[in-house]
Design an enzyme around this catalytic site. Sequence first.
Site, PDB file in Angstrom:
ATOM      1  CG  LEU A 182      25.140  19.295  -6.892  1.00 20.69           C
ATOM      2  CD1 LEU A 182      25.193  18.494  -8.184  1.00 20.69           C
ATOM      3  CD2 LEU A 182      26.338  20.255  -6.815  1.00 20.69           C
ATOM      4  N   GLY A 183      21.561  17.824  -4.816  1.00 18.31           N
ATOM      5  CA  GLY A 183      21.454  17.190  -3.498  1.00 18.31           C
ATOM      6  C   GLY A 183      22.157  15.851  -3.535  1.00 18.31           C
ATOM      7  NE  ARG A 184      20.009  13.174   1.128  1.00 22.32           N
ATOM      8  CZ  ARG A 184      19.312  13.191   2.255  1.00 22.32           C
ATOM      9  NH1 ARG A 184      19.853  12.814   3.391  1.00 22.32           N
ATOM     10  NH2 ARG A 184      18.043  13.584   2.256  1.00 22.32           N
ATOM     11  CB  ILE A 185      19.616  11.835  -6.184  1.00 17.64           C
ATOM     12  CG1 ILE A 185      18.931  11.027  -5.071  1.00 17.64           C
ATOM     13  CG2 ILE A 185      19.550  11.085  -7.511  1.00 17.64           C
ATOM     14  CD1 ILE A 185      17.441  10.807  -5.289  1.00 17.64           C
ATOM     15  NE  ARG A 233      16.460  25.136  -1.353  1.00 17.98           N
ATOM     16  CZ  ARG A 233      16.174  24.384  -0.295  1.00 17.98           C
ATOM     17  NH1 ARG A 233      15.334  24.807   0.607  1.00 17.98           N
ATOM     18  NH2 ARG A 233      16.749  23.203  -0.128  1.00 17.98           N
ATOM     19  NE  ARG A 292       7.510  13.065  -5.829  1.00 22.65           N
ATOM     20  CZ  ARG A 292       8.357  12.055  -5.631  1.00 22.65           C
ATOM     21  NH1 ARG A 292       9.080  11.595  -6.624  1.00 22.65           N
ATOM     22  NH2 ARG A 292       8.476  11.494  -4.445  1.00 22.65           N
ATOM     23  CG  ASP A 299      11.589   7.612 -13.784  1.00 22.63           C
ATOM     24  OD1 ASP A 299      11.194   6.598 -14.395  1.00 22.63           O
ATOM     25  OD2 ASP A 299      11.831   7.607 -12.559  1.00 22.63           O
ATOM     26  CD  GLU A 302       4.545   9.810 -11.673  1.00 20.53           C
ATOM     27  OE1 GLU A 302       4.567   8.962 -10.774  1.00 20.53           O
ATOM     28  OE2 GLU A 302       5.481  10.576 -11.911  1.00 20.53           O
ATOM     29  CG  HIS A 326       7.828   7.386 -10.277  1.00 17.71           C
ATOM     30  ND1 HIS A 326       7.058   8.429  -9.804  1.00 17.71           N
ATOM     31  CD2 HIS A 326       8.918   7.340  -9.485  1.00 17.71           C
ATOM     32  CE1 HIS A 326       7.666   8.973  -8.752  1.00 17.71           C
ATOM     33  NE2 HIS A 326       8.792   8.323  -8.547  1.00 17.71           N
TER      34      HIS A 326
HETATM   35  C1  8YV Z   1       9.464   5.906  -5.355  1.00 14.99           C
HETATM   36  C2  8YV Z   1      10.388   8.252  -5.357  1.00 14.99           C
HETATM   37  O1  8YV Z   1       9.156   5.326  -6.558  1.00 14.99           O
HETATM   38  O2  8YV Z   1      11.804   8.082  -3.505  1.00 14.99           O
HETATM   39  C3  8YV Z   1      11.040   8.783  -4.148  1.00 14.99           C
HETATM   40  O3  8YV Z   1      10.784   9.947  -3.825  1.00 14.99           O
HETATM   41  O4  8YV Z   1       9.781   8.935  -6.088  1.00 14.99           O
HETATM   42  C4  8YV Z   1      10.547   6.842  -5.696  1.00 14.99           C
HETATM   43  O5  8YV Z   1      11.742   6.334  -5.243  1.00 14.99           O
HETATM   44  C5  8YV Z   1       8.178   6.298  -4.767  1.00 14.99           C
HETATM   45  O6  8YV Z   1       8.272   7.111  -3.686  1.00 14.99           O
HETATM   46  C6  8YV Z   1       7.439   5.040  -4.335  1.00 14.99           C
HETATM   47  O7  8YV Z   1       6.238   4.941  -4.813  1.00 14.99           O
END
Ligand code: 8YV
Length: 313
Positions: free
Chosen positions: A152-155, A175, A232, A256, A261, A279
């Site tokens: 539960l961070g900024r995003i 955490r 990730r 995503d 990748e 992604h």
């Molecule tokens: C980007 C991301 O696609 O901000 C991140 O951590 O995974 C994505 O916003 C990536 O970093 C760029 O290739």
Amino acid sequence: MTRPELLMVGPLADAVTAEIEKDFTVHRYFAADDKDALLAEVGEGVRFVATGGHHGCSAKIIEALPKLEIISSFGVGYDAVDVEAAKRAGVHVTNTPDVLNDCVAEMTVGLMIALAHRLPQTDRYVREGRWPGGDFPLTDELRGARAGILGLGRIGKEIARRLQVFKMEVVYHGRHKQAHEPYPYFSDLTEMAKACDWLVVIAPGSKETQGIVSRSVMEALGPEGMLVNMARGSLVDEPAMIELLQSGGLGGAALDVFADEPNVPDELKALDNVVLSPHQGSATHKTRAAMGQMVVDNLRAHLKGEPLLSPVA
Ligand code: 8YV
């Protein structure tokens, strides 16, 4: 006046590179046929690095640049930058947080809707002319379901707000319990997965989070459970996820990000209970422009001796 030298480790958008070239002499590491030769040739003079995504910046590159002062990295996640090596060398690292929060949250909800309402399948159904043969089977919705947010961070907070608008119940694991957040906290991820219909993964990639969404977490989420990974690939045990999706041990997944990748396992592509995305979390014109500007602004701030906008180390 000679412009300071910058090593561009991973490629950035043309507009961002053009901005950087106004102030710096750019050496393109990613385009060099002989990367070691490039490092040997220009390494002594490089004080700045710009990079992004999975290219990051390895300890080997950092150690080959004795005068390096700053690594300005594109993306909020900087797991591909060897931050420990940067710290040892006294090198600043910056990322591009906040400007992508809304976009990633929007995309998260989009993938969840696509999975629940089976949007890839409904689109195909119409295009393939199957509608006159009978109505599409009934689907599911987000309303009334419980979503557990891992991170539960900024995003994560932006995702939580949006899921509430969709009348979902939101809980979280991280955490620490966050004193001023209204959502119920689970100190144990497996317990949260057991209690949830959806598990939304949006914690940073790191040694600590590697494989955190283990087989047992996914088993706890269960045959009706939906996994969403916007963080990730490294956070999820991908082979176990595939097995569980195939066997019905896990209900579905909206993904995503992936372990390797841009390679996505064929087994995943063959499954009907997954929605796949390359992604794309932050990949809009608006958001990518803002992220690119932060890469440039951090470099310029350092050049002028001003405080960095978003230092991580
Ligand atoms: C980007 C991301 O696609 O901000 C991140 O951590 O995974 C994505 O916003 C990536 O970093 C760029 O290739």
